[in-house]
Design a protein around this motif. Structure first.
Motif, PDB file in Angstrom:
ATOM      1  N   ILE A  55       0.852  -1.192   0.000  1.00 51.13           N
ATOM      2  CA  ILE A  55       0.000   0.000   0.000  1.00 51.13           C
ATOM      3  C   ILE A  55       0.884   1.238   0.000  1.00 51.13           C
ATOM      4  N   SER A  56       0.695   2.106  -0.996  1.00 42.16           N
ATOM      5  CA  SER A  56       1.508   3.327  -1.009  1.00 42.16           C
ATOM      6  C   SER A  56       0.835   4.419  -0.200  1.00 42.16           C
ATOM      7  N   LYS A  57      -0.493   4.467  -0.243  1.00 45.23           N
ATOM      8  CA  LYS A  57      -1.181   5.407   0.659  1.00 45.23           C
ATOM      9  C   LYS A  57      -2.614   4.967   0.864  1.00 45.23           C
ATOM     10  N   GLY A  58      -3.159   5.432   1.933  1.00 46.70           N
ATOM     11  CA  GLY A  58      -4.542   5.101   2.238  1.00 46.70           C
ATOM     12  C   GLY A  58      -5.085   6.070   3.262  1.00 46.70           C
ATOM     13  N   PHE A  59      -6.374   6.240   3.258  1.00 43.56           N
ATOM     14  CA  PHE A  59      -6.994   7.156   4.223  1.00 43.56           C
ATOM     15  C   PHE A  59      -8.502   6.936   4.219  1.00 43.56           C
ATOM     16  N   PHE A  60      -9.168   7.587   5.177  1.00 44.61           N
ATOM     17  CA  PHE A  60     -10.621   7.484   5.290  1.00 44.61           C
ATOM     18  C   PHE A  60     -11.259   8.831   4.955  1.00 44.61           C
ATOM     19  N   VAL A  61     -12.369   8.783   4.271  1.00 45.12           N
ATOM     20  CA  VAL A  61     -13.081  10.017   3.932  1.00 45.12           C
ATOM     21  C   VAL A  61     -14.548   9.892   4.376  1.00 45.12           C
ATOM     22  N   PRO A  62     -14.916  10.592   5.445  1.00 41.54           N
ATOM     23  CA  PRO A  62     -16.329  10.592   5.840  1.00 41.54           C
ATOM     24  C   PRO A  62     -17.144  11.432   4.847  1.00 41.54           C
ATOM     25  N   LYS A  63     -18.322  10.938   4.530  1.00 40.49           N
ATOM     26  CA  LYS A  63     -19.152  11.684   3.592  1.00 40.49           C
ATOM     27  C   LYS A  63     -20.549  11.883   4.158  1.00 40.49           C
ATOM     28  N   LEU A  64     -21.197  12.917   3.676  1.00 41.55           N
ATOM     29  CA  LEU A  64     -22.563  13.227   4.083  1.00 41.55           C
ATOM     30  C   LEU A  64     -23.143  14.170   3.046  1.00 41.55           C
ATOM     31  N   CYS A  65     -24.393  14.570   3.250  1.00 39.72           N
ATOM     32  CA  CYS A  65     -24.994  15.512   2.310  1.00 39.72           C
ATOM     33  C   CYS A  65     -24.200  16.811   2.349  1.00 39.72           C
ATOM     34  N   ASN A  66     -23.948  17.379   1.170  1.00 40.29           N
ATOM     35  CA  ASN A  66     -23.126  18.581   1.086  1.00 40.29           C
ATOM     36  C   ASN A  66     -23.906  19.885   1.274  1.00 40.29           C
ATOM     37  N   HIS A  67     -25.205  19.785   1.424  1.00 38.25           N
ATOM     38  CA  HIS A  67     -26.067  20.953   1.611  1.00 38.25           C
ATOM     39  C   HIS A  67     -25.665  22.094   0.680  1.00 38.25           C
ATOM     40  N   CYS A  68     -25.757  21.790  -0.601  1.00 38.37           N
ATOM     41  CA  CYS A  68     -25.291  22.693  -1.645  1.00 38.37           C
ATOM     42  C   CYS A  68     -26.062  24.010  -1.653  1.00 38.37           C
ATOM     43  N   GLU A  69     -25.363  25.033  -2.131  1.00 39.81           N
ATOM     44  CA  GLU A  69     -26.025  26.318  -2.326  1.00 39.81           C
ATOM     45  C   GLU A  69     -26.988  26.223  -3.511  1.00 39.81           C
ATOM     46  N   LYS A  70     -26.610  25.394  -4.501  1.00 42.54           N
ATOM     47  CA  LYS A  70     -27.495  25.175  -5.652  1.00 42.54           C
ATOM     48  C   LYS A  70     -27.792  23.684  -5.756  1.00 42.54           C
ATOM     49  N   PRO A  71     -28.616  23.157  -4.873  1.00 44.16           N
ATOM     50  CA  PRO A  71     -28.833  21.708  -4.826  1.00 44.16           C
ATOM     51  C   PRO A  71     -29.585  21.179  -6.048  1.00 44.16           C
ATOM     52  N   SER A  72     -28.927  20.330  -6.802  1.00 47.20           N
ATOM     53  CA  SER A  72     -29.570  19.807  -8.005  1.00 47.20           C
ATOM     54  C   SER A  72     -30.692  18.836  -7.669  1.00 47.20           C
ATOM     55  N   CYS A  73     -30.659  18.284  -6.453  1.00 52.24           N
ATOM     56  CA  CYS A  73     -31.748  17.393  -6.049  1.00 52.24           C
ATOM     57  C   CYS A  73     -33.041  18.174  -5.862  1.00 52.24           C
ATOM     58  N   VAL A  74     -32.932  19.405  -5.363  1.00 56.14           N
ATOM     59  CA  VAL A  74     -34.120  20.221  -5.109  1.00 56.14           C
ATOM     60  C   VAL A  74     -34.754  20.655  -6.429  1.00 56.14           C
ATOM     61  N   GLN A  75     -33.884  20.973  -7.363  1.00 51.31           N
ATOM     62  CA  GLN A  75     -34.365  21.474  -8.648  1.00 51.31           C
ATOM     63  C   GLN A  75     -35.272  20.477  -9.359  1.00 51.31           C
ATOM     64  N   VAL A  76     -35.015  19.163  -9.201  1.00 48.55           N
ATOM     65  CA  VAL A  76     -35.760  18.181  -9.974  1.00 48.55           C
ATOM     66  C   VAL A  76     -37.015  17.693  -9.266  1.00 48.55           C
ATOM     67  N   CYS A  77     -37.253  18.141  -8.028  1.00 52.58           N
ATOM     68  CA  CYS A  77     -38.418  17.627  -7.310  1.00 52.58           C
ATOM     69  C   CYS A  77     -39.701  18.127  -7.969  1.00 52.58           C
ATOM     70  N   PRO A  78     -40.555  17.203  -8.413  1.00 52.09           N
ATOM     71  CA  PRO A  78     -41.775  17.647  -9.093  1.00 52.09           C
ATOM     72  C   PRO A  78     -42.879  18.053  -8.123  1.00 52.09           C
ATOM     73  N   ALA A  79     -42.683  17.805  -6.827  1.00 55.25           N
ATOM     74  CA  ALA A  79     -43.760  18.023  -5.869  1.00 55.25           C
ATOM     75  C   ALA A  79     -43.501  19.196  -4.928  1.00 55.25           C
ATOM     76  N   GLY A  80     -42.341  19.810  -5.000  1.00 55.69           N
ATOM     77  CA  GLY A  80     -42.015  20.859  -4.029  1.00 55.69           C
ATOM     78  C   GLY A  80     -41.814  20.287  -2.646  1.00 55.69           C
ATOM     79  N   ALA A  81     -41.336  19.045  -2.584  1.00 54.04           N
ATOM     80  CA  ALA A  81     -41.226  18.367  -1.294  1.00 54.04           C
ATOM     81  C   ALA A  81     -39.830  18.453  -0.720  1.00 54.04           C
ATOM     82  N   THR A  82     -38.882  18.926  -1.458  1.00 49.49           N
ATOM     83  CA  THR A  82     -37.539  19.103  -0.910  1.00 49.49           C
ATOM     84  C   THR A  82     -37.100  20.521  -1.233  1.00 49.49           C
ATOM     85  N   TYR A  83     -36.375  21.112  -0.304  1.00 45.31           N
ATOM     86  CA  TYR A  83     -36.114  22.543  -0.407  1.00 45.31           C
ATOM     87  C   TYR A  83     -34.902  22.914   0.418  1.00 45.31           C
TER      88      TYR A  83
END
Lengths: 177, 259
Positions: free
Chosen positions: B122-150
């Protein structure tokens, strides 16, 4: 203009009006686009409060301190000072669940299941030797210290860690060396 | 009214020029846009997150705490936050895995369940925790057809469980794979930055559970917050900036092999 041409028009207009009325009735009154942002902020405003109303479950060390000040004191002075009680004491395994002396759920409205997990697996989450695990613990209050890691296959395999180690004081149990 | 040919051409040209200027051309005159030019850090209340990957040991206590706190079924392979392991071999091969979202932590050197990766290789290794990035321009919100995510005014992206129809557009449209289908509520679900905790002055469950100081939550507009000071003074990066989502989870020690 004969009447037969008007009939479908009347029907269409009536359907559209009925649709708009039903839409008005179904859509909640508090649907708003805050700051005029229909792209990202078009939502039911009361949903924000629904999320805010949820009760925190992970209560942290201050909650446990109410009954176990001695343990908190020992931990706060040790290498495990930043390890929350719930990291080790919250259980999913139904057999290990249950607070021995009191019912936390009834008496303290505490929602998680507390128990004791003495398995090696729990300790291995941090302390098994991996090449890519940081070897220095920088978060310790008395300055950076080497992070204790062992090879679980060579280090007394099959024995529970708590047989020799006091996990609250981080060291050997009295009488063990 | 009588028009000469000269006047007609003049007015015609002016109106054509006026008509082609889009409304967005005036955007630079929006007060908040101008303010952001003067103050690189906006005065607007904005939650943000910092992950210091150089400190993460991959214990997975954050995943466990999150699942508990937010009623995500523990034994189901869905999670609001998870930890990824990146291992690069000396030959250049990159092995990425996150067994069970790391809810039981990483306890052995077995990337992707493989035993043919000796530590010497192994030349290198590490851990990367991930979670929702709470974007300023969330592409998930844009596609919601019901206005259910914001996005809330303080920058947290939430799902309205009463209004979500469970179509799954947002789940497929998130470039960070941060959303999943909740099998109990039958709606889309995601990290809320523990909105019920941060609005009560507590830290998120994952931040509280981390013994290594990897995770930090705070207001990006608050000069006293740790998050603000790290973003201001240290070298931070975000995941997948090429998507233009303006994510608000900032990483310290991000490597080019991280996806």
């Amino acid at each position: 203009m004969s009447s037969h041409a008007w009939r479908p028009v009347v029907v269409i207009v009536a359907v559209v009006i009925a649709g708009l009325v039903v839409r008005q009735m179904i859509i909640p009154k508090d649907f708003t686009a805050k700051n005029g942002d229909y792209k990202y902020q078009w939502h039911r405003a009361s949903n924000e409060d629904e999320w805010k109303r949820m009760e925190p479950k992970h209560m942290g060390r201050d909650f446990c301190q109410q009954c176990h000040p001695d343990k908190i004191e020992a931990v706060a002075d040790s290498g495990h000072q930043h390890v929350q009680c719930e990291n080790c004491h919250v259980q999913f395994d139904p057999e290990k669940r249950g607070h021995k002396t009191i019912d936390l759920k009834a008496d303290y409205k505490y929602q998680l299941d507390i128990g004791i997990d003495r398995s090696r697996e729990l300790c291995k989450r941090c302390h098994s030797q991996l090449k890519y695990r940081p070897s220095v613990y920088t978060n310790f209050s008395k300055g950076p210290i080497p992070f204790k890691m062992i090879d679980p296959e060579k280090h007394n395999a099959g024995v529970e860690c708590v047989m020799c180690h006091d996990v609250h004081k981080t060291g050997f149990k009295t009488g063990v060396k | 009214m009588k028009l000469t040919r000269r006047e007609l051409l003049k007015m015609g040209l002016i109106s054509i020029c006026g008509a082609v200027i889009p409304v967005s051309a005036f955007e630079v005159f929006k007060p908040e846009a101008l303010a952001s030019l003067i103050h690189p850090f906006s005065k607007k209340k904005r939650w943000a997150f910092v992950v210091d990957t150089t400190k993460c040991v991959g214990c997975g206590m954050c995943v466990k705490a999150c699942k508990l706190e937010n009623d995500v079924p523990f034994y189901a392979d869905i999670q609001r936050t998870w930890v990824e392991r990146y291992v690069q071999r000396k030959g250049g091969e990159v092995i990425i895995d996150s067994p069970r979202g790391a809810r039981y932590g990483f306890t052995a050197n077995d990337p992707q369940g493989r035993t043919d990766v000796p530590e010497d290789d192994i030349s290198k290794g590490f851990f990367v925790p991930k979670l929702c990035n709470h974007c300023e321009k969330p592409s998930c919100v844009q596609v919601c057809p019901a206005g259910a995510t914001y996005k809330t005014e303080d920058g947290v992206v939430l799902v309205d469980r009463k209004w979500c129809i469970g179509c799954g557009y947002c789940i497929t449209n998130c470039p960070y794979f941060a959303r999943f289908f909740h099998p109990v509520y039958n709606t889309a679900d995601k990290c809320t930055f523990c909105y019920h905790r941060i609005t009560k002055g507590r830290k998120t469950a994952c931040v509280e559970a981390c013994a290594f100081g990897v995770r930090k939550i705070g207001l990006l507009n608050d000069p006293d917050s740790e998050v603000f000071n790290i973003v201001k003074t240290e070298r931070v990066a975000v995941l997948k900036p090429e998507y233009g989502n303006e994510p608000h989870v900032f990483y310290i020690g991000l490597d080019h092999i991280v996806r």
